[in-house]
Design a protein around this motif. Structure first.
Motif, mmCIF file in Angstrom:
data_model
loop_
_atom_site.group_PDB
_atom_site.id
_atom_site.type_symbol
_atom_site.label_atom_id
_atom_site.label_comp_id
_atom_site.label_asym_id
_atom_site.label_seq_id
_atom_site.Cartn_x
_atom_site.Cartn_y
_atom_site.Cartn_z
ATOM 1 N N ARG A 158 -8.369 -6.686 42.676
ATOM 2 C CA ARG A 158 -6.851 -6.415 43.427
ATOM 3 C C ARG A 158 -7.465 -5.051 45.177
ATOM 4 N N ALA A 159 -8.822 -4.621 44.656
ATOM 5 C CA ALA A 159 -8.655 -3.430 45.529
ATOM 6 C C ALA A 159 -9.798 -4.035 46.829
ATOM 7 N N HIS A 160 -9.730 -5.235 46.963
ATOM 8 C CA HIS A 160 -10.606 -6.050 48.076
ATOM 9 C C HIS A 160 -10.013 -7.032 48.541
ATOM 10 N N LEU A 161 -9.000 -7.358 47.492
ATOM 11 C CA LEU A 161 -8.370 -8.840 48.239
ATOM 12 C C LEU A 161 -7.694 -9.040 49.585
ATOM 13 N N PRO A 162 -6.527 -8.112 49.422
ATOM 14 C CA PRO A 162 -5.989 -7.910 50.860
ATOM 15 C C PRO A 162 -6.594 -8.369 51.693
ATOM 16 N N GLU A 163 -7.735 -7.872 51.827
ATOM 17 C CA GLU A 163 -8.649 -7.646 53.111
ATOM 18 C C GLU A 163 -9.569 -9.378 53.385
ATOM 19 N N HIS A 164 -9.679 -9.630 52.051
ATOM 20 C CA HIS A 164 -10.318 -10.825 52.184
ATOM 21 C C HIS A 164 -9.044 -11.729 52.645
ATOM 22 N N ILE A 165 -8.444 -11.956 52.230
ATOM 23 C CA ILE A 165 -7.405 -12.995 52.213
ATOM 24 C C ILE A 165 -7.071 -13.109 53.747
ATOM 25 N N ALA A 166 -6.892 -11.848 54.043
ATOM 26 C CA ALA A 166 -6.957 -11.887 55.778
ATOM 27 C C ALA A 166 -7.873 -12.229 56.508
ATOM 28 N N LEU A 167 -8.997 -11.573 56.213
ATOM 29 C CA LEU A 167 -10.337 -11.965 57.121
ATOM 30 C C LEU A 167 -10.363 -14.085 56.448
ATOM 31 N N THR A 168 -10.009 -14.609 55.413
ATOM 32 C CA THR A 168 -10.206 -16.072 55.420
ATOM 33 C C THR A 168 -9.342 -16.806 56.364
ATOM 34 N N ALA A 224 -21.504 -11.453 53.151
ATOM 35 C CA ALA A 224 -22.375 -10.604 53.875
ATOM 36 C C ALA A 224 -20.924 -9.333 53.686
ATOM 37 N N SER A 225 -19.986 -9.800 52.856
ATOM 38 C CA SER A 225 -18.926 -9.333 52.934
ATOM 39 C C SER A 225 -19.080 -7.551 52.164
ATOM 40 N N GLU A 226 -17.714 -7.031 52.438
ATOM 41 C CA GLU A 226 -17.250 -6.260 51.534
ATOM 42 C C GLU A 226 -17.129 -6.553 49.938
ATOM 43 N N THR A 259 -17.568 -7.460 44.677
ATOM 44 C CA THR A 259 -17.469 -8.456 43.428
ATOM 45 C C THR A 259 -18.566 -9.508 43.273
ATOM 46 N N GLN A 260 -19.858 -9.977 43.869
ATOM 47 C CA GLN A 260 -21.138 -10.215 43.619
ATOM 48 C C GLN A 260 -21.186 -10.385 41.593
ATOM 49 N N GLY A 261 -20.529 -9.208 40.897
ATOM 50 C CA GLY A 261 -20.816 -9.971 39.618
ATOM 51 C C GLY A 261 -19.786 -9.882 38.642
#
Length: 91
Positions: free
Chosen positions: A21-31, A72-74, A79-81
């Motif tokens: 939840r903390a990282h998803l908004p930026e991940h969605i926007a970048l994608t 390569a992203s935050e 979330t790698q684990g």
């Protein structure tokens, strides 16, 4: 050929849900800003530990560029684990 990814991001516990939840908004926007991204959705399901993932990219090159950016992203580092259950198809 369009590339589609469907599947689930499966959190082990509430701490992993918090990471998503903390990282998803930026991940969605970048994608969404990536060339070739036609659709990208990540939604928390009825089971609060499971997020459904739907992606569609215009072609294999766009999909592979997305995968490289993610690694390569935050988001990728944070979330790698977290378990993933994905299927990839080409139409």
């Amino acid at each position: 050929m369009v590339v589609k990814l469907t599947g689930r991001l499966i959190c082990a516990d509430a701490a992993e849900v918090g990471i998503v939840r903390a990282h998803l908004p930026e991940h969605i926007a970048l994608t969404h800003a990536e060339p070739g991204c036609e659709m990208f959705e990540v939604r928390q399901g009825a089971d609060p530990l499971v997020f459904t993932v739907l992606e569609r990219f215009t072609d294999r090159d766009a999909f592979e560029a997305h995968q490289a950016r993610v690694q390569a992203s935050e988001w990728g580092r944070a979330t790698q684990g977290i378990a993933r259950d994905y299927q990839i198809e080409e139409d």
